[in-house]
Write an enzyme that holds these catalytic residues in place. Structure first.
Site, PDB file in Angstrom:
ATOM      1  N   ASP A  10       0.870  -1.167   0.000  1.00  0.00           N
ATOM      2  CA  ASP A  10       0.000   0.000   0.000  1.00  0.00           C
ATOM      3  C   ASP A  10       0.914   1.225   0.000  1.00  0.00           C
ATOM      4  OD1 ASP A  10      -2.312   1.713   0.564  1.00  0.00           O
ATOM      5  OD2 ASP A  10      -1.516   1.806   2.594  1.00  0.00           O
TER       6      ASP A  10
ATOM      7  N   ASP B  95      -0.243   5.106   0.939  1.00  0.00           N
ATOM      8  CA  ASP B  95      -0.497   6.115   1.968  1.00  0.00           C
ATOM      9  C   ASP B  95      -0.443   5.501   3.364  1.00  0.00           C
ATOM     10  OD1 ASP B  95      -2.487   8.674   0.488  1.00  0.00           O
ATOM     11  OD2 ASP B  95      -1.314   7.170  -0.551  1.00  0.00           O
TER      12      ASP B  95
ATOM     13  N   ASN C 280      -8.701  -1.691   3.531  1.00  0.00           N
ATOM     14  CA  ASN C 280      -8.738  -2.011   2.101  1.00  0.00           C
ATOM     15  C   ASN C 280      -7.485  -2.754   1.645  1.00  0.00           C
ATOM     16  OD1 ASN C 280      -7.094   0.301   2.302  1.00  0.00           O
ATOM     17  ND2 ASN C 280      -7.606   0.969   0.231  1.00  0.00           N
TER      18      ASN C 280
END
Length: 232
Positions: free
Chosen positions: A30, A32, A191
């Site tokens: 990921d 951020d 997510n």
């Protein structure tokens, strides 16, 4: 094995270290709050005085309280309507920092022959630059629509959500001919759980509680290179 603190701030769950980095073929990150220190959308919103409003939605989505990531992203991006495109460059230059240990982990992975993948629910403006800066192999993220030098409040094309992150990892594994269990997935938010779930080694980095609980490794203190304490 049950969860235990392998070293201060480093929790190990459901496997026995050490593992060999060379046994893996791919590593997905990921962006951020994982590879970088900020949530880019929150910082862009700051340009129009809407950071608190956008950040509240971001935080709820990352905790898993908002289960429809696509809807949460559209809601947040809509609040960016009218932001000058120059604000993206300002966020990149003035606020975005690479998280500690990210270059070391990525360089070690590449040296061991792993393909490196950045998959982000954030934006291509930042993801492409972070990919180049860290020397990663590929990146997939969302594209902000810009017209007349201003953000329109819309995202172009399909949104990269948790399912898309998982599919990008599976596609990479199929392309290089490895089992998904020969991949590592690193993230901090809800997510990221789908791609973490198909990988052979899931890493939660300074993550939300829901993610820490489900990951095989939880790094709660220190940098990303702490993965190398258990995967050598």
């Amino acid at each position: 094995m049950s969860a235990q603190e392998f070293a201060p701030g480093l929790v190990i769950q459901r496997f026995t270290p050490p593992l060999a980095l060379g046994d893996f073929k791919a590593i997905a990150f990921d962006m951020d709050s994982t590879l970088i220190s900020i949530e880019c959308i929150d910082e862009i919103a700051d340009a129009v005085g809407k950071k608190a409003e956008v950040a509240a939605i971001t935080e709820a989505a990352m905790r898993g309280e908002i289960t429809d990531f696509k809807d949460s992203l559209r809601r947040r991006v809509a609040l960016l309507k009218g932001v000058p495109a120059e604000a993206l460059q300002e966020v990149y230059e003035q606020r975005l920092k690479i998280n500690p240990g990210a270059p070391e982990l990525i360089n070690a992975a590449k040296a061991a022959g792993l393909q490196t993948l950045l998959v982000s629910g954030g934006f291509t403006f930042f993801a492409d630059r972070v990919k180049s800066r860290l020397g990663m192999h590929e990146a997939h993220s969302n594209t902000l629509e810009i017209e007349g030098g201003l953000l329109t409040g819309h995202v172009l094309g399909d949104i990269v959500d948790g399912e898309a992150k998982k599919q990008h990892l599976l596609t990479l594994c199929a392309r290089i001919g490895c089992d998904p269990k020969q991949s590592i997935a690193v993230g901090d938010g809800a997510n990221d759980l789908l791609m973490m779930g198909v990988s052979g080694l899931s890493v939660a980095y300074h993550a939300k509680p829901k993610v820490r609980e489900q990951a095989m490794i939880a790094i709660n203190e220190g940098g990303l290179d702490r993965v190398l304490e258990v995967v050598r």
